[in-house]
Design a protein around this motif. Sequence first.
Motif, mmCIF file in Angstrom:
data_model
loop_
_atom_site.group_PDB
_atom_site.id
_atom_site.type_symbol
_atom_site.label_atom_id
_atom_site.label_comp_id
_atom_site.label_asym_id
_atom_site.label_seq_id
_atom_site.Cartn_x
_atom_site.Cartn_y
_atom_site.Cartn_z
ATOM 1 N N PHE A 84 0.986 -1.258 -0.093
ATOM 2 C CA PHE A 84 0.056 -0.149 0.134
ATOM 3 C C PHE A 84 0.996 1.257 0.061
ATOM 4 O O PHE A 84 1.804 1.249 0.355
ATOM 5 N N ARG A 85 0.253 2.415 -0.473
ATOM 6 C CA ARG A 85 1.154 3.502 -0.491
ATOM 7 C C ARG A 85 0.057 4.754 -0.120
ATOM 8 O O ARG A 85 -1.271 4.562 -0.808
ATOM 9 N N SER A 86 0.217 5.568 0.772
ATOM 10 C CA SER A 86 -0.549 6.692 1.119
ATOM 11 C C SER A 86 0.366 7.991 1.407
ATOM 12 O O SER A 86 1.165 7.956 1.711
ATOM 13 N N ASP A 87 -0.574 9.147 1.098
ATOM 14 C CA ASP A 87 0.285 10.276 1.249
ATOM 15 C C ASP A 87 -0.004 10.971 2.820
ATOM 16 O O ASP A 87 0.213 12.172 2.896
ATOM 17 N N SER A 88 -0.581 10.055 3.460
ATOM 18 C CA SER A 88 -1.084 10.538 4.741
ATOM 19 C C SER A 88 -0.129 9.816 5.878
ATOM 20 O O SER A 88 -0.088 8.793 5.853
ATOM 21 N N ARG A 89 0.727 10.972 6.342
ATOM 22 C CA ARG A 89 1.693 10.525 7.286
ATOM 23 C C ARG A 89 0.970 9.693 8.753
ATOM 24 O O ARG A 89 1.570 8.763 9.213
ATOM 25 N N ILE A 90 -0.229 10.376 8.912
ATOM 26 C CA ILE A 90 -0.993 9.916 10.359
ATOM 27 C C ILE A 90 -1.477 8.385 9.932
ATOM 28 O O ILE A 90 -1.019 7.542 10.726
ATOM 29 N N VAL A 91 -1.927 8.148 8.738
ATOM 30 C CA VAL A 91 -2.212 6.756 8.541
ATOM 31 C C VAL A 91 -0.955 5.798 8.453
ATOM 32 O O VAL A 91 -1.190 4.634 9.257
ATOM 33 N N VAL A 92 0.027 6.248 7.808
ATOM 34 C CA VAL A 92 1.088 5.243 7.582
ATOM 35 C C VAL A 92 1.823 5.077 8.918
ATOM 36 O O VAL A 92 2.040 3.947 9.297
ATOM 37 N N ASP A 93 2.056 6.020 9.751
ATOM 38 C CA ASP A 93 2.602 6.028 11.357
ATOM 39 C C ASP A 93 1.728 4.970 11.962
ATOM 40 O O ASP A 93 2.106 4.287 12.864
ATOM 41 N N THR A 94 0.567 5.428 12.036
ATOM 42 C CA THR A 94 -0.500 4.815 12.793
ATOM 43 C C THR A 94 -0.634 3.216 12.582
ATOM 44 O O THR A 94 -0.533 2.522 13.502
#
Length: 135
Positions: free
Chosen positions: A67-77
Motif C-alpha cells: 500500500f501507498r498513502s500520502d497521509s503520514r498519520i495513517v502510515v505511522d499509525t
Amino acid sequence: MIEVFTDGASYGNPGPSGAGVYIKHEQQHYRYSFFLGDFSNHVAEFQAVIKALMICKDKFPTDILSFRSDSRIVVDTIEKNYSKNKLFIPLLHQISEHASDFPHFFIKWIPEKQNRQADTLARQAIQHQTNRQYS
C-alpha cells in the motif's frame, strides 16, 4: 505483488468525504471512488485503506499487498499499530483485521504528487455526490 494507492478527501473538515483507490496488478489498473458521508480528512484517509483492503480481499485474496498513502498519520499509525486518537483506534483495528487475511501487508508514505490517481478518485466521489467542484 499488488500495488495499492489510497487517498481520502474531505470538503470541509468535517464535511462530505470521499475515498480513492488505485490498484496496479501486473498490466491491469483498477480505479475505485467511494463517497463516505461526512468525515474529517484523516478519517477519510483511514476509510480509503479499509475500502482498499476489502477490494483486495475480494479480488486478490492470496497476494502480497504493498500500500501507498500520502497521509503520514495513517502510515505511522498502521506501522506502529498504535494511536492516541480515540477516533482512529477502531479504524486501526479494522485495518489490522483485514490486513491479517493476507500473507504480507506493507504500507509506505509517498508524496502527494505520486498519489494523484487516488487523489483524483477521492475528489470525484465527492463531486459526483454533491455536484460541486472540489479542488
